[in-house]
Design a protein around this motif. Structure first.
Motif, PDB file in Angstrom:
ATOM      1  N   TYR A  70      -3.477  -7.341  -5.390  1.00 18.26           N
ATOM      2  CA  TYR A  70      -4.192  -7.446  -4.111  1.00 18.26           C
ATOM      3  C   TYR A  70      -3.363  -8.361  -3.221  1.00 18.26           C
ATOM      4  O   TYR A  70      -3.087  -9.503  -3.577  1.00 18.26           O
ATOM      5  N   ASP A  71      -2.975  -7.845  -2.071  1.00 18.42           N
ATOM      6  CA  ASP A  71      -2.116  -8.595  -1.165  1.00 18.42           C
ATOM      7  C   ASP A  71      -2.720  -8.587   0.233  1.00 18.42           C
ATOM      8  O   ASP A  71      -2.478  -7.666   1.022  1.00 18.42           O
ATOM      9  N   ASP A  72      -3.556  -9.592   0.485  1.00 19.29           N
ATOM     10  CA  ASP A  72      -4.119  -9.818   1.817  1.00 19.29           C
ATOM     11  C   ASP A  72      -4.745  -8.559   2.410  1.00 19.29           C
ATOM     12  O   ASP A  72      -4.466  -8.182   3.545  1.00 19.29           O
ATOM     13  N   GLY A  73      -5.595  -7.894   1.622  1.00 22.00           N
ATOM     14  CA  GLY A  73      -6.332  -6.739   2.109  1.00 22.00           C
ATOM     15  C   GLY A  73      -5.881  -5.413   1.548  1.00 22.00           C
ATOM     16  O   GLY A  73      -6.627  -4.428   1.607  1.00 22.00           O
ATOM     17  N   ASP A  74      -4.662  -5.345   1.017  1.00 21.40           N
ATOM     18  CA  ASP A  74      -4.135  -4.102   0.445  1.00 21.40           C
ATOM     19  C   ASP A  74      -4.066  -4.212  -1.077  1.00 21.40           C
ATOM     20  O   ASP A  74      -3.752  -5.272  -1.620  1.00 21.40           O
ATOM     21  N   VAL A  75      -4.340  -3.097  -1.769  1.00 16.99           N
ATOM     22  CA  VAL A  75      -4.265  -3.053  -3.228  1.00 16.99           C
ATOM     23  C   VAL A  75      -3.142  -2.100  -3.627  1.00 16.99           C
ATOM     24  O   VAL A  75      -3.047  -0.976  -3.117  1.00 16.99           O
ATOM     25  N   HIS A  76      -2.291  -2.547  -4.541  1.00 16.92           N
ATOM     26  CA  HIS A  76      -1.151  -1.762  -5.015  1.00 16.92           C
ATOM     27  C   HIS A  76      -1.266  -1.609  -6.528  1.00 16.92           C
ATOM     28  O   HIS A  76      -1.691  -2.530  -7.230  1.00 16.92           O
ATOM     29  N   ALA A  77      -0.864  -0.444  -7.060  1.00 16.04           N
ATOM     30  CA  ALA A  77      -0.997  -0.147  -8.490  1.00 16.04           C
ATOM     31  C   ALA A  77       0.367   0.093  -9.114  1.00 16.04           C
ATOM     32  O   ALA A  77       1.179   0.864  -8.582  1.00 16.04           O
ATOM     33  N   LEU A  78       0.606  -0.560 -10.241  1.00 17.49           N
ATOM     34  CA  LEU A  78       1.855  -0.403 -10.986  1.00 17.49           C
ATOM     35  C   LEU A  78       1.558   0.201 -12.351  1.00 17.49           C
ATOM     36  O   LEU A  78       0.730  -0.317 -13.104  1.00 17.49           O
ATOM     37  N   ASN A  79       2.243   1.282 -12.677  1.00 15.31           N
ATOM     38  CA  ASN A  79       2.176   1.909 -13.993  1.00 15.31           C
ATOM     39  C   ASN A  79       3.484   1.617 -14.710  1.00 15.31           C
ATOM     40  O   ASN A  79       4.534   2.160 -14.348  1.00 15.31           O
ATOM     41  N   ALA A  80       3.424   0.753 -15.703  1.00 10.70           N
ATOM     42  CA  ALA A  80       4.602   0.432 -16.506  1.00 10.70           C
ATOM     43  C   ALA A  80       4.328   0.800 -17.959  1.00 10.70           C
ATOM     44  O   ALA A  80       4.537   0.009 -18.871  1.00 10.70           O
ATOM     45  N   SER A  81       3.831   2.020 -18.147  1.00 16.29           N
ATOM     46  CA  SER A  81       3.661   2.555 -19.503  1.00 16.29           C
ATOM     47  C   SER A  81       4.862   3.436 -19.819  1.00 16.29           C
ATOM     48  O   SER A  81       5.343   4.187 -18.977  1.00 16.29           O
ATOM     49  N   GLY A  82       5.340   3.327 -21.053  1.00 18.54           N
ATOM     50  CA  GLY A  82       6.597   3.971 -21.399  1.00 18.54           C
ATOM     51  C   GLY A  82       6.467   5.437 -21.770  1.00 18.54           C
ATOM     52  O   GLY A  82       5.392   5.939 -22.103  1.00 18.54           O
TER      53      GLY A  82
END
Length: 531
Positions: A70-82
């Motif tokens: 969560y960055d000041d109002g925005d949500v970002h998603a990271l997929n680091a599954s192999g």
């Protein structure tokens, strides 16, 4: 599984920053990183790297990672599954007589670990401190030693003779609670990442050892492929907030889908009412009944949520519906961080990282002593199945990070848990308590839980032929066991504060500008701290 007796339930409040994790030593690493001037992402990486050292029975550099930022109002998603290696071959496994993926002690259930790529992707996009400073606390722990936790010792006792032999570096040191454990190979691997990035890990001693162990399963090209990628966030409204999670191959859609169904029900005002448990169980089973056929790499999370939305009429408000997908306890770690910069900018991280089941595959890469996950067990080897094992494919994943925002975009919470197949159900209960009943983080996390359970592993909820039973924690309301049984649920009891019901953490963004957080007492050694 381990349980604790009558732990205190107190939320922590801080004005500037906060870290919550399943290990107080790891929490301290995150707090130290904030004190050095780092932001919430730096603190999350530092905390995860530390528990990757101290909690090999939960997570590590040989496992996978998902995160929300969560960055000041925005949500970002990271997929680091192999992804599965180039030598993955479902047909060969069928020809050998296998009907499902091996659970432990078999390299074929190991995919390329995504954890390190996940750290680097987070740091490259959002980090503010140099990487060597972020990883420094973990390197010190690995070199100088850390106290063996009771949960680690318990997990070692559950391992097979072959598993303990493979894990001998840890097993020989972790003889009693508090014994000093050093992991020099992990320290060297962390120092290499801090100094030279991913090539020193995937292209260095760890990668070389993994290729040799695989015997053709992995290639240098597999390891040269970055496992982490930023993906669209999956979101849905429920309980007066917008819930966010990762897209499939994560099972996060089940948590949002179950919450959306439950938020339409006439939930009792008192969450200790047995009807509350019944209705949430009905919502969870309606959402998850076809998980084995719907969750796979590349599935459309939005379409899955729409499909679940159409199942409201499947819910029986009086009796157990008894539905599941006939056919096939997880150990993971969850942590969250939140902080506010001098400019008032808010940032928070919801991060979940795992070996899958306990020490994972119970296989150890020999050059570094890093134990390897068994996330490949999520694949199917049925011909034509959408989640069939194949080179370069990611397995269906139990890991799901969660975040919630309010209508104005402000952060309502970052929260999550370990728990294998039960993660969506635990998140459903915590979300209902946090946002519908407006309970404090400590009260929402500490309340007695129910969980749908398969008969064997914690990863067979939706695939066991007899369907899932409902397991109830010992400190859940006393009438739940008999009352739910009278409604047709197949119930069983478990100890109070049992770690088999998850290790949850939550940080809530208070409207007064304070961070309010809690760590699950089921972790035994977890903590929530900040300044």
């Amino acid at each position: 599984m381990m349980s604790v007796s009558n732990p205190p339930l107190r939320s922590v409040r801080t004005p500037n920053h906060m870290v919550a994790s399943a290990d107080q030593v790891a929490t301290s690493a995150g707090v130290e990183t904030f004190a050095r001037g780092g932001n919430a992402v730096d603190a999350a990486i530092a905390t995860n790297a530390a528990i990757a050292v101290t909690g090999p029975h939960l997570c590590g550099m040989g496992g996978d990672l998902f995160a929300l930022v969560y960055d000041d109002g925005d949500v970002h998603a990271l997929n680091a599954s192999g992804r599965a290696g180039s030598g993955a071959d479902a047909a060969a496994m069928r020809s050998a007589g296998l009907t499902e993926m091996p659970f432990r002690l078999d390299i074929r259930s190991v995919t390329v670990p995504g954890c390190v790529d996940g750290w680097l992707a987070l740091h490259d996009r959002f980090g503010s401190l140099p990487l060597d400073q972020v990883l420094d606390p973990a390197i010190r722990l690995a070199n100088d030693g850390f106290p063996a936790s009771p949960l680690m010792i318990g997990a070692l006792h559950l391992a097979s003779d072959q598993g303990r032999a493979n894990l001998h570096e840890i097993a020989e040191q972790a003889q009693t609670r508090g014994s000093r454990v050093r992991r020099p190979g992990v320290a060297a691997a962390l120092a290499g990442v801090a100094r030279g990035g991913r090539d020193t890990f995937y292209g260095g001693a760890f990668g070389e050892g993994l290729i040799e162990m695989g015997g053709g399963l992995f290639t240098a090209s597999d390891l040269a492929t970055v496992q982490a990628e930023w993906q669209p966030v999956l979101s849905g409204e429920a309980f007066g907030v917008t819930l966010h999670t990762a897209e499939p191959n994560s099972q996060g859609y089940l948590a949002i889908g179950g919450a959306r169904l439950a938020s339409q029900l006439d939930l009792p005002a008192d969450p200790d009412d047995e009807r509350w448990a019944h209705l949430l169980i009905e919502a969870a089973t309606a959402a998850g009944r076809d998980r084995p056929s719907q969750l796979f790499d590349g599935a459309d999370g939005r379409e899955l949520l729409d499909m679940i939305d159409g199942r409201f009429d499947e819910i029986d408000v009086g009796r157990a519906s008894g539905r599941w997908a006939p056919s096939n306890d997880g150990d993971t770690t969850y942590l969250c961080t939140a902080g506010r910069g001098v400019d008032g900018r808010e940032m928070a991280v919801s991060l979940i990282q795992s070996n899958a089941s306990g020490f994972g595959s119970h296989l150890v890469e020999p050059n570094t002593g890093i134990n390897l996950h068994n996330r490949g067990m999520g694949f199917s080897i049925e011909e034509g199945h959408p989640a069939e094992l194949a080179p370069g494919r990611r397995p269906p994943h139990t890991l799901l990070p969660m975040a919630a925002t309010r209508d104005d975009g402000s952060l309502a919470a970052v929260f999550g848990t370990m728990g294998g197949d039960a993660q969506p159900q635990i998140m459903l209960q915590i979300a209902a308590r946090l946002f519908h009943h407006r309970q404090s983080p400590a009260r929402a996390i500490g309340a007695g839980r129910w969980a749908l359970k398969g008969p064997a592993t914690g990863f067979d909820t939706w695939t066991a032929p007899e369907g899932p039973g409902v397991s109830l924690e010992g400190h859940a309301p006393h009438d739940w066991l008999d009352a739910l049984a009278s409604r047709g649920h197949r119930t069983s009891g478990a100890p109070a504060w049992d770690s088999g019901f998850g290790h949850a953490c939550a940080i809530v963004g208070g409207r007064d500008g304070m961070w309010v957080g809690s760590t699950d007492p089921r972790t035994v050694i977890g903590s929530c701290a900040g300044a």
